[in-house]
Design an enzyme around this catalytic site. Sequence first.
Site, PDB file in Angstrom:
ATOM      1  N   LYS A 119       0.855  -1.197   0.000  1.00  0.00           N
ATOM      2  CA  LYS A 119       0.000   0.000   0.000  1.00  0.00           C
ATOM      3  C   LYS A 119       0.880   1.232   0.000  1.00  0.00           C
ATOM      4  CE  LYS A 119      -4.499   0.985   0.437  1.00  0.00           C
ATOM      5  NZ  LYS A 119      -5.618   0.107   0.074  1.00  0.00           N
TER       6      LYS A 119
HETATM    7  N1  GLU Z   1      -7.369   0.296  -3.319  1.00  0.00           N
HETATM    8  C1  GLU Z   1      -8.129  -0.874  -3.623  1.00  0.00           C
HETATM    9  C2  GLU Z   1      -8.200  -1.780  -2.412  1.00  0.00           C
HETATM   10  O1  GLU Z   1      -8.030  -1.361  -1.289  1.00  0.00           O
HETATM   11  C3  GLU Z   1      -7.655  -1.566  -4.881  1.00  0.00           C
HETATM   12  C4  GLU Z   1      -6.245  -2.059  -4.866  1.00  0.00           C
HETATM   13  C5  GLU Z   1      -5.772  -2.568  -6.216  1.00  0.00           C
HETATM   14  O2  GLU Z   1      -6.540  -2.637  -7.152  1.00  0.00           O
HETATM   15  O3  GLU Z   1      -4.584  -2.887  -6.298  1.00  0.00           O
HETATM   16  O4  GLU Z   1      -8.507  -2.933  -2.529  1.00  0.00           O
END
Ligand code: GLU
Length: 435
Positions: A119
Amino acid sequence: MATDVVEKSGSAGEPAEFNMLANARAYFEAAADRLGLNQNIKDILQRTERELMVNIPVNMDDGSVQVFEGYRVQHNSARGPYKGGIRYHPQVSMDEVRALAALMTWKCSVADIPYGGGKGGITCEPADLSTRELEQLTRNFVRAIRPIIGPRTDIPAPDVNTNATVMAWIVDEYSSLEGQAVPEIVTGKPILMGGSLGRREATGYGVARTALEVLSLLGRSPEATTVAVQGFGNVGSWAAERLYRAGCKIIAISDVSGGYFNPEGFDIDDVMRYQETSPRGLLQGYPDCSQKITNEELLSLEVNMLIPAALENQLHSGNAGEVKAEIIVEGANGPTTLLADKILYERGTIIVPDILANAGGVTVSYFEWVQNLYGFAWEFDDVINKMDSKMVTNLKNVWEMSQDEDISLREAAFTIAIKRVVESMKLRNSGYTAM
Ligand code: GLU
């Protein structure tokens, strides 16, 4: 579930209950104990594999220079490259990003897609930045985290306050640094740049598909279901739209401008049309609303289903007792604190956890990445059907375990997710086999 970990204090002045990292660790700990994992494996998984904190200077429109803090955290890569979004928000901190990175590992695992978890985030208030400032911030962030990201190592995506436009800047910056087109460096791109049809809708549609499956498992009909959606953004708006189309009555919605209540049910198509032209895409001033309500009122409304699709820590020990919804489907990451989860579970509320319910986004991110690697472009219906079938299978697996072992859906989801990650670690490293 173990609650001792939350006794540690939260960051600067926030109640310990709101320490998302402590909550994520406690959920992990309970499931790890259920699996009988030994302390060495737990120690590895309670930590992250790599963390990068960067300071990002930006030339502001007024001629000054402002320095922003940014993070990219890589939690675990046993099942594949790190995957996870980048958020722009004033609350972003290293601990928050660590917690969200770990949640991505468990989410990708329970979603059964070949990724690890990561993240990123930048501590900023994007509403206060001009488009030029945001673009420069994004490009400078890409330069700063470039050494650790890559289409086979760590693939960012949108998250809170980031979207396809931000992803386009990332592709452009990364590609020019590499001297070649690398659209697969991120997912959630604009369609014209190799994005996937259905990615924009995916997280919300996946939440809705999961919610509809839960209704069917409970023998209920969408037409007899009232819903409140907290957060009408990337996730909540599309969840509301799909549930509305399936016949549910969406009686409350909200965004940062406040809560909106209509006991007859909102015409979600009309709300979305309004949002397209309203300043900053806010619901402010939406005419077909019988009453404005507060965020707290929305969470405690008399509804069958509540979809928190905004930020973390929205349901906590102070308001969990007021929740009337029988079913909660978590669109946001970490919307329920550990203490609230316990209160609600004991009261019999069905909570479909974030790592299961909102995995549609990262699932379609995986489809986007696959299409990029093969040079394919799939049809919208193909993408959504493939996602739906994964979401339904994953829900059924988790549901079955929760029934068989008399545990919450969250504990079942964490257990399945952690088991797969640990099995992959053991396959990669014989030294772990005995653990
Ligand atoms: N931000 C989204 C999540 O928390 C998508 C993450 C992604 O597609 O890599 O799942």
